[in-house]
Enzyme design. Structure first.
Site, PDB file in Angstrom:
ATOM      1  N   ARG A 192       0.892  -1.267  -0.045  1.00 19.13           N
ATOM      2  CA  ARG A 192       0.040  -0.072  -0.178  1.00 19.13           C
ATOM      3  C   ARG A 192       0.667   1.320   0.010  1.00 19.13           C
ATOM      4  O   ARG A 192       0.316   2.312  -0.480  1.00 19.13           O
ATOM      5  CB  ARG A 192      -1.007   0.189   1.217  1.00 19.13           C
ATOM      6  CG  ARG A 192      -2.080   0.935   1.003  1.00 19.13           C
ATOM      7  CD  ARG A 192      -3.167   0.779   2.150  1.00 19.13           C
ATOM      8  NE  ARG A 192      -4.322   1.635   2.215  1.00 19.13           N
ATOM      9  CZ  ARG A 192      -4.412   2.733   2.784  1.00 19.13           C
ATOM     10  NH1 ARG A 192      -3.555   3.065   3.865  1.00 19.13           N
ATOM     11  NH2 ARG A 192      -5.683   3.556   2.387  1.00 19.13           N
TER      12      ARG A 192
ATOM     13  N   ILE B  39      -7.190   8.293  -0.887  1.00 20.54           N
ATOM     14  CA  ILE B  39      -7.010   6.801  -0.915  1.00 20.54           C
ATOM     15  C   ILE B  39      -8.031   6.395   0.185  1.00 20.54           C
ATOM     16  O   ILE B  39      -7.868   6.816   1.264  1.00 20.54           O
ATOM     17  CB  ILE B  39      -5.691   6.236  -0.869  1.00 20.54           C
ATOM     18  CG1 ILE B  39      -5.523   4.751  -0.964  1.00 20.54           C
ATOM     19  CG2 ILE B  39      -4.940   6.903   0.040  1.00 20.54           C
ATOM     20  CD1 ILE B  39      -4.279   4.156  -1.050  1.00 20.54           C
ATOM     21  N   SER B  40      -8.957   5.453  -0.152  1.00 18.27           N
ATOM     22  CA  SER B  40      -9.750   4.937   0.870  1.00 18.27           C
ATOM     23  C   SER B  40      -9.191   4.349   2.046  1.00 18.27           C
ATOM     24  O   SER B  40      -7.997   3.646   1.730  1.00 18.27           O
ATOM     25  CB  SER B  40     -10.990   3.913   0.185  1.00 18.27           C
ATOM     26  OG  SER B  40     -11.423   4.534  -1.028  1.00 18.27           O
ATOM     27  N   GLN B  41      -9.734   4.122   3.232  1.00 17.29           N
ATOM     28  CA  GLN B  41      -9.108   3.436   4.332  1.00 17.29           C
ATOM     29  C   GLN B  41      -9.014   1.969   3.914  1.00 17.29           C
ATOM     30  O   GLN B  41     -10.217   1.616   3.498  1.00 17.29           O
ATOM     31  CB  GLN B  41      -9.921   3.832   5.482  1.00 17.29           C
ATOM     32  CG  GLN B  41     -10.999   2.969   6.117  1.00 17.29           C
ATOM     33  CD  GLN B  41     -11.704   3.347   7.105  1.00 17.29           C
ATOM     34  OE1 GLN B  41     -12.790   4.048   6.989  1.00 17.29           O
ATOM     35  NE2 GLN B  41     -11.186   2.769   8.366  1.00 17.29           N
ATOM     36  N   PRO B  42      -7.968   1.387   4.340  1.00 18.89           N
ATOM     37  CA  PRO B  42      -8.188  -0.099   4.127  1.00 18.89           C
ATOM     38  C   PRO B  42      -9.342  -1.080   4.412  1.00 18.89           C
ATOM     39  O   PRO B  42      -9.639  -1.908   3.644  1.00 18.89           O
ATOM     40  CB  PRO B  42      -6.881  -0.709   5.041  1.00 18.89           C
ATOM     41  CG  PRO B  42      -6.107   0.629   5.133  1.00 18.89           C
ATOM     42  CD  PRO B  42      -6.905   1.574   5.118  1.00 18.89           C
TER      43      PRO B  42
END
Ligand code: SAH
Length: 204
Positions: free
Chosen positions: A25, A51-54
């Site tokens: 990531r 970027i979206s949270q995992p």
């Protein structure tokens, strides 16, 4: 990240966990933020986007419900991280981004980790990608006031559209499943995404 933030919060799909364990990531976030690449939070990626949270990436990927033969459409390429996760599981991913700058760097990142089953397309993803439809799954990583009609049309029977529905005040991740009888909607968790920008789909 996989053990602490994903498994512990209820992500059990082994394909999703394996895909996310295999993708670095840190390559998908700006150099200055690499220290925080594995924290469970969204991060800025430039052009006012994130970027979206995992956890959200894992949840959305699991909700689409793919396998190795699936043809998947992603709307909102952003950093390309979600694209990489989808590409590890599906047969082919078409990803659409409206900002050329983000699309170019995402394409380069995907190439750098040898992901080749992805078509990167610049344009308005709310209109889908008719030449490659129907799709077995569609994932939208920006929030819309309602599901764009073109995306529901381009979904195969048995397929799911996963999309945040709402505005800046509040959103719900929503899953639309297409069956021979029509489309059934199910609201999942509350979420927070940047807006899906589409004058054509939303008449703005
Ligand atoms: N999946 C991405 C999240 C990116 S944020 C990641 O994990 O990095 C959402 C992205 O959707 C932004 O890059 C934004 O530019 C893009 N976007 C917004 N409206 C769009 C539209 N109509 N078509 C394509 N991309 C759009």
């Amino acid at each position: 990240m996989v053990r602490h933030d994903l498994r512990r919060r209820g992500i059990t799909d082994v394909r999703v966990l394996a895909a996310m364990a295999s993708i670095p990531r840190e390559l998908f976030v700006p150099a200055a933020l690499q220290r925080r690449a594995y924290a469970d939070q969204p991060l800025p990626i430039g052009c006012g986007q994130t970027i979206s949270q995992p956890y959200m990436v894992a949840l959305m990927t699991a909700e689409v419900g793919m396998n190795r033969t699936s043809r998947v459409l992603e709307v909102g390429t952003g950093s390309g991280y979600q694209t990489a996760v989808l590409a590890k599981i599906a047969s082919h991913v078409w990803t659409i981004e409206r900002l050329a700058e983000l699309l170019t760097s995402a394409t380069e990142r995907l190439q750098s980790i040898a992901i080749s089953n992805v078509s990167c397309i610049e344009g308005d993803g709310a209109l889908g990608h008719p030449p490659s439809a129907p799709f077995d799954g569609i994932l939208v990583t920006a929030a819309a006031p309602w599901p764009p009609a073109g995306l529901l049309e381009q979904l195969a029977v048995g397929g799911r559209l996963v999309i945040p529905i709402g505005d800046l005040a509040g959103q719900r991740l929503t899953v639309y499943e297409k069956t021979t009888a029509g489309v059934a909607a199910r609201a999942a968790t509350a979420c927070r995404f940047v807006p899906l920008v589409s004058p054509q789909a939303f008449n703005a």
